[in-house]
Scaffold this motif. Structure first.
Motif: not given
Length: 332
Positions: A211-215, A244-262
């Motif tokens: 809800e509201g604006h996206s980052y 550490d932000s309110d939408q970071s859980d979503k970002l974290h799981s998106f990255l785990q699915e699509n990328a490797h953190i180097v």
């Protein structure tokens, strides 16, 4: 003390911009674009009135572009843009500091294959300072692209690339809209931080807000992954609070699915005005056939850029890490 060539070039640009600004009554950055055009063309355009033409011809006689190296031109231009940005209150009119851009260039150099052609894209090109600094570090044949929505910035960026003899194709558009561009080998970007105003466009992204604006910075990461080849690398300058932000859980799981953190490399606090402005460099690899996450991601805290010994020490450790990483990734 004798002035450096960078200081002399900046003074010439600043004085010339001042002459133009007084005459045409435009903001400093727009007048600076006129100055950069003069430097590139080495002559005054026909549509300029006689009084200004006379002053500018006089100024051009004092400028010998042949005595400046590309790096000196880049730094002179940077100083002039920085001065213009101090007068400009818009938040997006901020430039990636040279030291940070050099580090991004260092990582780009370490992660790019030395042979063959390389394609690089910056979706938030700004004045092209980050991109041209990165290109100056790469030795291979590079084709570069940049997206930027702000007309003043993209004008400065194109002139900046011309003066540095860098081949960059610019897209004047909102970078969260589709690009007419094939996927590239590498993305480098200093991500715009904040909310993205277009909720309808944001709705097309997985990382949209419930809800509201996206980052904007989250959407830029997703968009960049859309435009990089599988196995390609992405090097982002990101806010320290990214995870550490309110939408970071979503970002974290998106990255785990699509990328490797180097790697995640935290920049020195001394490089930023306040704690809330501290940034890190996030290095990702888009998942592809045979790619796998590094056994141990590169996690580092960069010391103050002024501390030469500590800098040499951390660069030594990072070089060592890259040797092991490249060895293991080439085995796959």
């Amino acid at each position: 003390m004798e002035k450096t060539k960078v200081e002399l070039l900046f003074e010439w640009m600043d004085n010339t911009t001042d002459i133009i600004q007084k005459h045409i009554e435009e903001p400093y950055l727009d007048s600076l674009a006129f100055t950069m055009e003069l430097m590139f063309l080495q002559e005054v355009p026909d549509d300029v009135d006689d009084i200004l033409t006379h002053k500018l011809e006089h100024a051009l006689k004092e400028l010998d572009m042949g005595r400046y190296e590309i790096g000196e031109i880049r730094k002179g231009v940077q100083l002039a843009i920085l001065k213009g940005m101090k007068d400009s209150t818009q938040q997006q009119h901020l430039m990636t500091p040279e030291t940070v851009a050099m580090l991004v260039g260092y990582f780009a150099e370490k992660l790019s294959k030395k042979e063959g052609k390389l394609t690089v894209f910056d979706p938030a090109g700004g004045t092209a300072n980050l991109l041209t600094t990165v290109l100056s570090r790469l030795e291979q044949d590079v084709e570069a692209f940049a997206g930027e929505v702000d007309p003043t910035l993209i004008n400065l960026a194109a002139l900046n690339a011309n003066l540095q003899k860098q081949n960059i194709e610019f897209f004047h558009q909102d970078s969260l809209r589709p690009f007419l561009m094939d996927p590239v080998d590498m993305v480098v970007s200093d991500l715009p931080v904040g909310y993205y105003p277009d909720d309808i466009r944001a709705g097309e992204y997985e990382l949209r807000a419930e809800e509201g604006h996206s980052y904007a910075h989250h959407l830029f990461i997703e968009q960049s992954l859309n435009y990089v080849k599988p196995g390609g690398y992405l090097i982002f300058v990101v806010p320290d609070f990214l995870f550490d932000s309110d939408q970071s859980d979503k970002l974290h799981s998106f990255l785990q699915e699509n990328a490797h953190i180097v790697g995640v490399v935290r920049l020195p606090e001394s490089a930023f005005k306040s704690d809330k402005h501290i940034k890190s460099i996030l290095i990702l690899q888009k998942k592809g056939n045979g790619t796998e996450a590094p056994k141990q991601p590169l996690l580092a805290q960069i010391p103050s850029f002024k501390n030469a010994n500590a800098m040499a020490d951390i660069l030594g450790k990072m070089n060592q890490w890259f040797v092991q990483y490249t060895d293991s990734s080439q085995k796959h």
